[in-house]
Design a protein around this motif. Sequence first.
Motif, PDB file in Angstrom:
ATOM      1  N   SER A 252       5.924  37.396  -9.821  1.00 46.68           N
ATOM      2  CA  SER A 252       4.662  37.584 -10.545  1.00 46.68           C
ATOM      3  C   SER A 252       3.472  37.323  -9.642  1.00 46.68           C
ATOM      4  O   SER A 252       2.453  38.023  -9.711  1.00 46.68           O
ATOM      5  CB  SER A 252       4.608  36.667 -11.779  1.00 46.68           C
ATOM      6  N   GLU A 253       3.593  36.326  -8.767  1.00 49.10           N
ATOM      7  CA  GLU A 253       2.496  36.028  -7.839  1.00 49.10           C
ATOM      8  C   GLU A 253       2.327  37.125  -6.804  1.00 49.10           C
ATOM      9  O   GLU A 253       1.204  37.466  -6.417  1.00 49.10           O
ATOM     10  CB  GLU A 253       2.750  34.681  -7.162  1.00 49.10           C
ATOM     11  N   ILE A 254       3.439  37.702  -6.363  1.00 54.60           N
ATOM     12  CA  ILE A 254       3.368  38.812  -5.400  1.00 54.60           C
ATOM     13  C   ILE A 254       2.669  40.013  -6.030  1.00 54.60           C
ATOM     14  O   ILE A 254       1.780  40.635  -5.423  1.00 54.60           O
ATOM     15  CB  ILE A 254       4.783  39.199  -4.923  1.00 54.60           C
TER      16      ILE A 254
ATOM     17  N   GLU B 185       0.689  40.009  -8.683  1.00 53.74           N
ATOM     18  CA  GLU B 185      -0.711  39.668  -8.979  1.00 53.74           C
ATOM     19  C   GLU B 185      -1.570  39.793  -7.730  1.00 53.74           C
ATOM     20  O   GLU B 185      -2.649  40.407  -7.763  1.00 53.74           O
ATOM     21  CB  GLU B 185      -0.801  38.245  -9.522  1.00 53.74           C
ATOM     22  N   GLU B 186      -1.114  39.228  -6.629  1.00 57.93           N
ATOM     23  CA  GLU B 186      -1.900  39.271  -5.393  1.00 57.93           C
ATOM     24  C   GLU B 186      -2.152  40.706  -4.949  1.00 57.93           C
ATOM     25  O   GLU B 186      -3.269  41.064  -4.569  1.00 57.93           O
ATOM     26  CB  GLU B 186      -1.183  38.492  -4.290  1.00 57.93           C
ATOM     27  N   TYR B 187      -1.122  41.525  -5.022  1.00 59.55           N
ATOM     28  CA  TYR B 187      -1.259  42.917  -4.601  1.00 59.55           C
ATOM     29  C   TYR B 187      -2.235  43.670  -5.492  1.00 59.55           C
ATOM     30  O   TYR B 187      -3.102  44.413  -5.001  1.00 59.55           O
ATOM     31  CB  TYR B 187       0.110  43.595  -4.629  1.00 59.55           C
TER      32      TYR B 187
ATOM     33  N   VAL C 271      -4.609  42.397  -7.525  1.00 58.68           N
ATOM     34  CA  VAL C 271      -5.966  41.853  -7.395  1.00 58.68           C
ATOM     35  C   VAL C 271      -6.620  42.390  -6.128  1.00 58.68           C
ATOM     36  O   VAL C 271      -7.805  42.754  -6.134  1.00 58.68           O
ATOM     37  CB  VAL C 271      -5.932  40.313  -7.395  1.00 58.68           C
ATOM     38  N   ASN C 272      -5.860  42.473  -5.053  1.00 68.67           N
ATOM     39  CA  ASN C 272      -6.396  43.032  -3.807  1.00 68.67           C
ATOM     40  C   ASN C 272      -6.696  44.521  -3.935  1.00 68.67           C
ATOM     41  O   ASN C 272      -7.444  45.082  -3.128  1.00 68.67           O
ATOM     42  CB  ASN C 272      -5.419  42.812  -2.658  1.00 68.67           C
ATOM     43  N   SER C 273      -6.119  45.150  -4.963  1.00 65.76           N
ATOM     44  CA  SER C 273      -6.396  46.565  -5.247  1.00 65.76           C
ATOM     45  C   SER C 273      -7.461  46.720  -6.329  1.00 65.76           C
ATOM     46  O   SER C 273      -7.610  47.789  -6.920  1.00 65.76           O
ATOM     47  CB  SER C 273      -5.105  47.272  -5.684  1.00 65.76           C
TER      48      SER C 273
ATOM     49  N   GLU D 279      -7.756  43.447 -12.485  1.00 67.41           N
ATOM     50  CA  GLU D 279      -7.830  42.122 -13.107  1.00 67.41           C
ATOM     51  C   GLU D 279      -6.497  41.864 -13.809  1.00 67.41           C
ATOM     52  O   GLU D 279      -6.104  42.625 -14.688  1.00 67.41           O
ATOM     53  CB  GLU D 279      -8.982  42.077 -14.109  1.00 67.41           C
TER      54      GLU D 279
END
Length: 220
Positions: free
Chosen positions: A13-15, A17-19, A21-23, A26
């Motif tokens: 989930s963190e992977i 989310e990070e990807y 968010v960087n795109s 929200e």
Amino acid sequence: MKILLLEDDKILSEIIEEYLVNSSYEVTICYSGYEAEELAYEKSFDLFLFDVNVPDINGFTLLVSIRKRGVNTPAIFITSLNTSKDMQDGFASGADDYIKKPFEIQELLLRINNIKRIYNIDSTKKVMLRENIKFDMLTNTVTNADNIYSLTKKEAQILQYLYTHSYKNISTEELISNVWEYDNMPSEATIRTYIKNLRKYIGEDNIVTVKSIGYRFNKI
């Protein structure tokens, strides 16, 4: 674009989310079916990303329940269930797409972009409703020729939801489920007042009343 991510694997989930968010997306993360169900009713999202084997309620059952309540937010399943029967169950529950684990993270973005194209969802904050009429989702303002109108929060949320689901008949129940808090439901008269106000800002032709159903936003 607001995404509700249901994934009980915290590392994955963190992977994701990070990807995302960087795109410039929200992302709201939850780890159980009950938590996802509550958020789906309380807040407005443009996309659901649901794992299937999660605590409390599995993803298939969750989406069926949400669909029965009139919430038609696009949904993608991300799951290790990979038989043809699993896929059949996923689409039968109301999903728009189905990704089998493991998957390349870029594939997820491609699937999301396809959903955006199908449902006319734009991750930018400024959109042209029609010639000379612009809606700024960041400032909640509508610019119509030389006039600038400040929308209330609810007016802006309604307009955004109708716009991102252009040409689709939206029931009053669906609109309420995706814009209002679950414990603060408005009357149909209140909805009509908001629609009347929005028509003053953008004209009568964009938001069409669909008899016995609700409303439809037509891009002109």
